[in-house]
Design an enzyme around this catalytic site. Sequence first.
Site, short mmCIF file in Angstrom:
data_model
loop_
_atom_site.label_atom_id
_atom_site.label_comp_id
_atom_site.label_asym_id
_atom_site.label_seq_id
_atom_site.Cartn_x
_atom_site.Cartn_y
_atom_site.Cartn_z
N ASP A 211 41.68 40.14 45.05
CA ASP A 211 42.58 41.20 44.62
C ASP A 211 44.04 40.81 44.88
O ASP A 211 44.37 40.23 45.92
CB ASP A 211 42.26 42.48 45.42
CG ASP A 211 43.04 43.68 44.94
OD1 ASP A 211 42.73 44.18 43.85
OD2 ASP A 211 43.97 44.11 45.65
N GLU B 290 31.55 24.63 50.50
CA GLU B 290 30.39 24.47 51.39
C GLU B 290 29.20 25.28 50.90
O GLU B 290 28.06 24.96 51.20
CB GLU B 290 30.73 24.99 52.80
CG GLU B 290 31.67 24.13 53.60
CD GLU B 290 32.04 24.84 54.90
OE1 GLU B 290 31.18 25.55 55.49
OE2 GLU B 290 33.21 24.72 55.32
C1 NOJ Z 1 44.25 45.65 41.85
C2 NOJ Z 1 43.03 46.50 41.72
O1 NOJ Z 1 42.33 46.12 40.55
C3 NOJ Z 1 43.52 47.93 41.68
O2 NOJ Z 1 42.47 48.82 41.34
C4 NOJ Z 1 44.11 48.26 43.03
O3 NOJ Z 1 44.67 49.56 42.98
C5 NOJ Z 1 45.21 47.27 43.41
N1 NOJ Z 1 44.86 45.91 43.14
C6 NOJ Z 1 45.53 47.38 44.88
O4 NOJ Z 1 44.48 46.85 45.65
#
Ligand code: NOJ
Length: 540
Positions: free
Chosen positions: A210, A252
């Site tokens: 993310d 790994e």
């Molecule tokens: C991207 C994620 O896809 C989204 O849903 C989220 O609100 C933000 N990152 C923050 O983690």
Amino acid sequence: MAGSSLEPAGRAWWRHAAIYQIYVRSFADGDGDGTGDLAGVRARLPYLVELGVDALWFTPWYLSPLADGGYDVADYRTIDPAFGTLAEAEKLIAEAREHGIRTIIDIVPNHVSDQHAWFRAALAAGPGSPERELFHFRPGRGVNGELPPNYWVSEFGGTPWTRLDDGEWYLHLFAPEQPDLNWAHPAVRREHEDVLRFWFERGVAGVRIDSAALLAKDPALPDFTPGRDPHPYTDRNELHGIYRSWRAIADEYDAVFVGEVWLPDTERFVRYLRPDELHTAFNFTFMACPWEARRLRAAIDETLAEHAPVGAPATWVLCNHDVTRTVTRYGRAQTGFDFAAKAFGTPTDHALGTRRARAGALLSLALPGAVYIYQGEELGLPEADIPLDRIQDPMHVRSGGTDPGRDGCRVPLPWSADAPYAGFGSRTRPWLPQPASWPSYAADRQERDPDSMLCLYRAALRLRRMEQGFGAPALGWLAAGPEVLAFRRDTDCSGEALICVVNLGREPAELPEHRAVLLTSGPLDDAGRLPTDTAVWLRG
Ligand code: NOJ
């Protein structure tokens, strides 16, 4: 994981996988409490096998107060009780693998929940403590420290700083419930490497990262004027060292990464895909394209050209849990990307959007690389209107109520037309309301209709596995009108090719020479031509 090492390197599974994104909260409710869960997913594994996907990407399933749909993680080693238990997650990973389906989990390294043990300890320990060094705590500006430490803007709008009673401010690029971690601190790096191992040990085959380009910050946290100053928290060079050490761990376990890397600068973007960094990253350029032949072709060419030098496969994405659903986007006059600038009540032609989404599905599934399918896309779900008093996404509140937020693409799925809550499984009302039209999209109804979106996806995914042409590493464009996308994928060995033609113009298009029609997104006309907003797969 077993399996991938048996394949030749060029055909490793993740280079051409069809990956289905599961937003657990809305997929299927196994215990009837109104929230989707792991029991619901396990019960629906036969559906996913029948659909024909290679892997499942689960949005965060960890312990979380759900202030941002689970992207506010309180504990990476615990499954949220609303979703199930760790033992159940392990069972799900193993059961899916028995069906040949791999599991990709979502790691959120930029921030944690304000309920995470580290942040609670930092609050309790107070200013100047080592616990606070794991985050970005700063005194404020102004005579009494009443102004935020700098003038950055949160990704969700407004200031990314929140002040505590003790006078210090902490940084959160997203909601206040998501404090940013300090990636310059060795404990932060160690912890995440440990979390990766924790999940790889449990059979996870991949990790989605993310906000992958936001982790590292300029330690001075300087003010930032876009266009004038170097960016203090996006795409900083330190990130590459972090991902190189992650890659060594993934290797790994023979596991893979997909980065959520939002960078308009393609030269910078592909640096994350060098052979010792991330295996893949999401292709938002393609997702952001309006339904226009010229723009789509440019996005495809640019994507393939930028990936080639680093040897990474492209990914193709039409939708995810952050954007307006494809049917709705393609049914609007303005069909471009709309992560943060949605509006209430935009006029939409759903029939048009559905036709285009069907053609778009065949386009994205025919391109070389991995493809992502967001749950409900295979049912042709439109974006739902959520009544104001039921909206949960923090983006709505933080936009001052002008942006409806992302709940409209996160509505609980319809499984059975005649069951309560369209068969989502709840005995009580689901966490988000389903529109009255939901039963008409139910999976059981679509299964019986050969012209449904579900049957189209099933047929397409089956052909994608079986037809030789899909094994071709590259594509070649065919001469066609400016409003028609036509390309072939030729195999070296079998002499068979896949041809994909998509007509985005107003006039019917002639089909190129071919041996057989494999699949169409809608009927050909009486003269055997491809109508407007329709796609066809041909064997060449
Ligand atoms: C991207 C994620 O896809 C989204 O849903 C989220 O609100 C933000 N990152 C923050 O983690």
